[in-house]
Motif scaffolding. Sequence first.
Motif, PDB file in Angstrom:
ATOM      1  N   VAL A  33      29.735  37.858   8.691  1.00  0.00           N
ATOM      2  CA  VAL A  33      27.957  38.857   8.801  1.00  0.00           C
ATOM      3  C   VAL A  33      28.334  39.978   8.465  1.00  0.00           C
ATOM      4  O   VAL A  33      29.441  40.583   8.334  1.00  0.00           O
ATOM      5  CB  VAL A  33      27.642  38.672  10.356  1.00  0.00           C
ATOM      6  N   GLU A  34      27.314  40.836   8.169  1.00  0.00           N
ATOM      7  CA  GLU A  34      27.344  42.311   7.835  1.00  0.00           C
ATOM      8  C   GLU A  34      26.751  42.822   9.117  1.00  0.00           C
ATOM      9  O   GLU A  34      25.808  42.307   9.876  1.00  0.00           O
ATOM     10  CB  GLU A  34      26.436  42.470   6.793  1.00  0.00           C
ATOM     11  N   PRO A  35      27.156  44.332   9.098  1.00  0.00           N
ATOM     12  CA  PRO A  35      26.401  44.972  10.226  1.00  0.00           C
ATOM     13  C   PRO A  35      25.026  45.154  10.242  1.00  0.00           C
ATOM     14  O   PRO A  35      24.283  45.063   9.188  1.00  0.00           O
ATOM     15  CB  PRO A  35      27.032  46.591   9.979  1.00  0.00           C
ATOM     16  N   GLY A  36      24.321  44.995  11.390  1.00  0.00           N
ATOM     17  CA  GLY A  36      23.061  44.725  11.641  1.00  0.00           C
ATOM     18  C   GLY A  36      22.399  43.336  11.457  1.00  0.00           C
ATOM     19  O   GLY A  36      20.988  43.123  11.623  1.00  0.00           O
ATOM     20  N   TYR A  37      23.171  42.289  11.309  1.00  0.00           N
ATOM     21  CA  TYR A  37      22.632  40.931  11.232  1.00  0.00           C
ATOM     22  C   TYR A  37      21.939  40.491  12.353  1.00  0.00           C
ATOM     23  O   TYR A  37      20.804  39.732  12.208  1.00  0.00           O
ATOM     24  CB  TYR A  37      23.870  40.049  11.082  1.00  0.00           C
ATOM     25  N   ILE A  64      23.918  34.384  18.396  1.00  0.00           N
ATOM     26  CA  ILE A  64      24.993  34.846  18.922  1.00  0.00           C
ATOM     27  C   ILE A  64      26.370  34.598  18.232  1.00  0.00           C
ATOM     28  O   ILE A  64      26.979  35.204  17.820  1.00  0.00           O
ATOM     29  CB  ILE A  64      25.179  34.871  20.564  1.00  0.00           C
ATOM     30  N   MET A  65      26.485  33.221  18.354  1.00  0.00           N
ATOM     31  CA  MET A  65      27.883  32.509  17.975  1.00  0.00           C
ATOM     32  C   MET A  65      28.081  33.001  16.442  1.00  0.00           C
ATOM     33  O   MET A  65      29.464  33.202  16.311  1.00  0.00           O
ATOM     34  CB  MET A  65      27.802  31.161  18.263  1.00  0.00           C
ATOM     35  N   PRO A  66      27.248  33.112  15.563  1.00  0.00           N
ATOM     36  CA  PRO A  66      27.662  33.587  14.244  1.00  0.00           C
ATOM     37  C   PRO A  66      28.276  34.757  13.966  1.00  0.00           C
ATOM     38  O   PRO A  66      28.864  34.932  13.001  1.00  0.00           O
ATOM     39  CB  PRO A  66      26.271  33.375  13.375  1.00  0.00           C
ATOM     40  N   GLY A  67      28.043  35.615  15.189  1.00  0.00           N
ATOM     41  CA  GLY A  67      28.585  36.853  15.087  1.00  0.00           C
ATOM     42  C   GLY A  67      29.747  37.102  15.947  1.00  0.00           C
ATOM     43  O   GLY A  67      30.217  38.211  16.132  1.00  0.00           O
ATOM     44  N   ARG A 513      36.935  43.769   6.387  1.00  0.00           N
ATOM     45  CA  ARG A 513      37.490  45.064   5.897  1.00  0.00           C
ATOM     46  C   ARG A 513      37.919  45.954   7.008  1.00  0.00           C
ATOM     47  O   ARG A 513      38.894  46.828   6.831  1.00  0.00           O
ATOM     48  CB  ARG A 513      36.253  45.826   5.120  1.00  0.00           C
ATOM     49  N   MET A 514      37.462  45.944   8.015  1.00  0.00           N
ATOM     50  CA  MET A 514      37.622  46.699   9.322  1.00  0.00           C
ATOM     51  C   MET A 514      38.851  46.506   9.511  1.00  0.00           C
ATOM     52  O   MET A 514      39.943  47.343  10.022  1.00  0.00           O
ATOM     53  CB  MET A 514      36.769  46.444  10.424  1.00  0.00           C
TER      54      MET A 514
END
Length: 626
Positions: A33-37, A64-67, A513-514
Motif C-alpha cells: 500500500v501507499e501512504p494515505g490508502y 485494515i488487514m491490507p495495510g 522503501r522505509m
Amino acid sequence: MDVDEFRVRGKEMVDYICMYMNTLRKRRVTPSVEPGYLRAALPSEAPMHPEPWDDVMGDIESKIMPGVTHWQHPHFHAYFPAGNAYPSILGDMLSAGIGCIGFSWAASPACTELEVIMLDWMGKAIGLPPAFLPFEEGSKGGGVIEGSASECVLVSMLAARAAGIKRLKHQFPTVDEGLLLSKLIAYCSKEAHSCVEKAAMISFVKLRILQPDEHGCLRGETLKEAMEEDEEAGLVPFFVATTLGTTSCCSFDNLPEIGPVVRKFPSVWLHVDAAYAGSSFLCPEHKYHLAGIEYADSFNTNPNKLMLTAFDCSLLWVTNKYLLTSALVVDPLYLQHCYDHTAIDYRHWGIPLSRRFRSLKLWFMLRSYGISGLQKYVRRHCELAKYFEQLVRKDSRFEVVNQVKLGLVCFRLLGSPDENHETVDELNKKLLSTMNASGKIHMVPASVRDQYVIRFCVVYQHATREDIEYAWDTITDFATELLEGPDKERDLNEERARRHRAALAHKRSFFVRMVSDPKIYNPAINKTPPPMPTSPGTPPSVAPASPDTPSEAGSIQLVPSTPKQSSWISWPLAFFFQSVDHDANDLPLRFRHLDTMVRLKSPNHGRRGSSPGASPERRAPSPSAN
C-alpha cells in the motif's frame, strides 16, 4: 453492546484471532500500500448513528488487514521478536476488562502489588544482584514496568541528571541550575540504540558517542579516555549507557571493564540496556553476559521481545529507588492517600500518571510456561540462528559479519574482488529491496563496521528448520538472479539513479522503501558539533586558563570543545538553532552557548577526584575483585 452481545462478540473475536494466526502463511509478509490508502477507504467523518458490529468486523479484512505488517508471520525476520503468546493476550484482555488506572497503591492495590512481585520474580530469574530486588534485606532497589526500553533509558537519565544537578548545586550554590545543566555530559557507544540520543535531547544534556571495538563492543579504556578528557575540559560526566545485545548486530558492551571505570567517577550513573538479550539470561548458559552487572545503577529488559509477552512490557530495575522517584515526584492533594508513605506509588517511577494492569500478562506467562518453558523457547531460537549462520557460511558468495550469540545473524553478499566498498553496499541494498518488495520475506538493514549488512532475526514463535531453510532458499534465489543476471552492471547503475528519483522503475511500496533505505531506517545522527557562527556580532571563544593562572573558586570559563575524531558529541537540539539563510540576525548567542562548554572551578580544582562526589546513599562499596 450489552453483556449478552459482548459474550457472543468476544468469542467471535477469539475465533478471528485464532483464524488469523493459523492463516498467516497465506498472506504477504508486508503490505503493498501507499501512504494515505486508508484515508481513501474510510468516511471523512465519524458515523452519527451506531453501525452493526458485523459491518465493523467486515471492514477489518477489507480495509485494515491490507495495510498490516504481519510481525507474527513465519517469514518475518526484521527487527526483533514481538511476543504475543496466548496467555499474554488473555492477560491484556483481562486488564482491559478490569479497566483500572493503577497510578497509586490506593488506585488499585492488586495492580501495584502484583507488579512489585513480578519484578522480584523476574529479577531473581535472570540473575540480578540483590541490590536490584525489592524484598532483599537492606536493599533500596526495586523494579517497575515501563512502556518501552526508550522510556526506561529516559527515566534513568532523568534520575541521573537530577542527582547530578543536586550535587553540583551543593558544590556551587550561587550558580544558576541552567548553567550547571550545561556542564553535564553522558556517554554511549555508537552501537547503542537511538533512544539514548533521544533521551539526551529530551534531557537537554550533551551526549558523547564512542567508537566500539571491531566486535561492536564498548571497551573500558575508550570510555576512560573520553571521561577524563571531558572532565579536564570542564564538563561533568553523569551518565553512561551500555548495551547487552545491540540492535544492529547483538553485540555486548564490556561491563567488567566499564564498571570499574565508572566507579572512579562516583557521580556517574551506569545504565544497562538489555532490551533484547535480557530474557535470554533465564538460561544459565547465557548468564555470563551479565558479568559486571554489580556495577550498574539501573537495568532494563523487554519480555515483549524474547519472552513471548505482548507489548508493552519493559522491565526496569534500579539499585536506589529514591534517586529515581525524587527526580519524578509530583504529588498533588487529589492523588495522595493514607498509605502513600508505606506503599509504592508507581506514578513516581515514570513519565505517565495513568498505568494499565500490565503485570497480569507477565504473571500469566510465568505461570503458563514456567521458567523451563521459556528457557526452551530461548534455546530454540538461538539454535535456529546458529543453523542459519551455518547455511550462510557454506555459501562462498556471502559472509557473516557479527558474532552470533542469540537469535540474530548479520550477513551480506561479498560481491566480486574488483568491486569497491560502495558498489558492494549498493549490491546488498538492491538484494534487500528486491526481497522485501516481493512480499515473500521481510528483513531490515544495519550498518556494521561501516558496511551495509542485512539483519536476519529468528522471530516467529513456532519457527522450525523448514522456515529457516525457506528463508535461505529465498535469499539465495534472489542473490543468484542479481549476481548472474545478464544486465547486472546496468541494473546497478539504474539503482544508483533511482535513489534520486521519486518513482522507482519497478513498483515498490513506501513501506519497503522505509525499511530498506538506511537514511530512513537508521537516520544519521549529528556526528560533529555545529560550526561556530560567522555573523559579525559573534564574540570570539574564550580560551581556557592555563594551570598556572590563578582563579577564584567557583569561577566560570568558556572553552571551545574539541572532541576526538574517534567519538563525537550529540549537541542537544542544536539543529533547531542553525541558520537556514545565514541571516546575521538569527540566533548567534543561543548558538554560541551550544558550541561552548562551561567550566566551574571548585577550591579542589586540579586534584584527581575533585568532581562533585556522591551523596552517602549514592553508592555501595565497589565490589571486590574476583
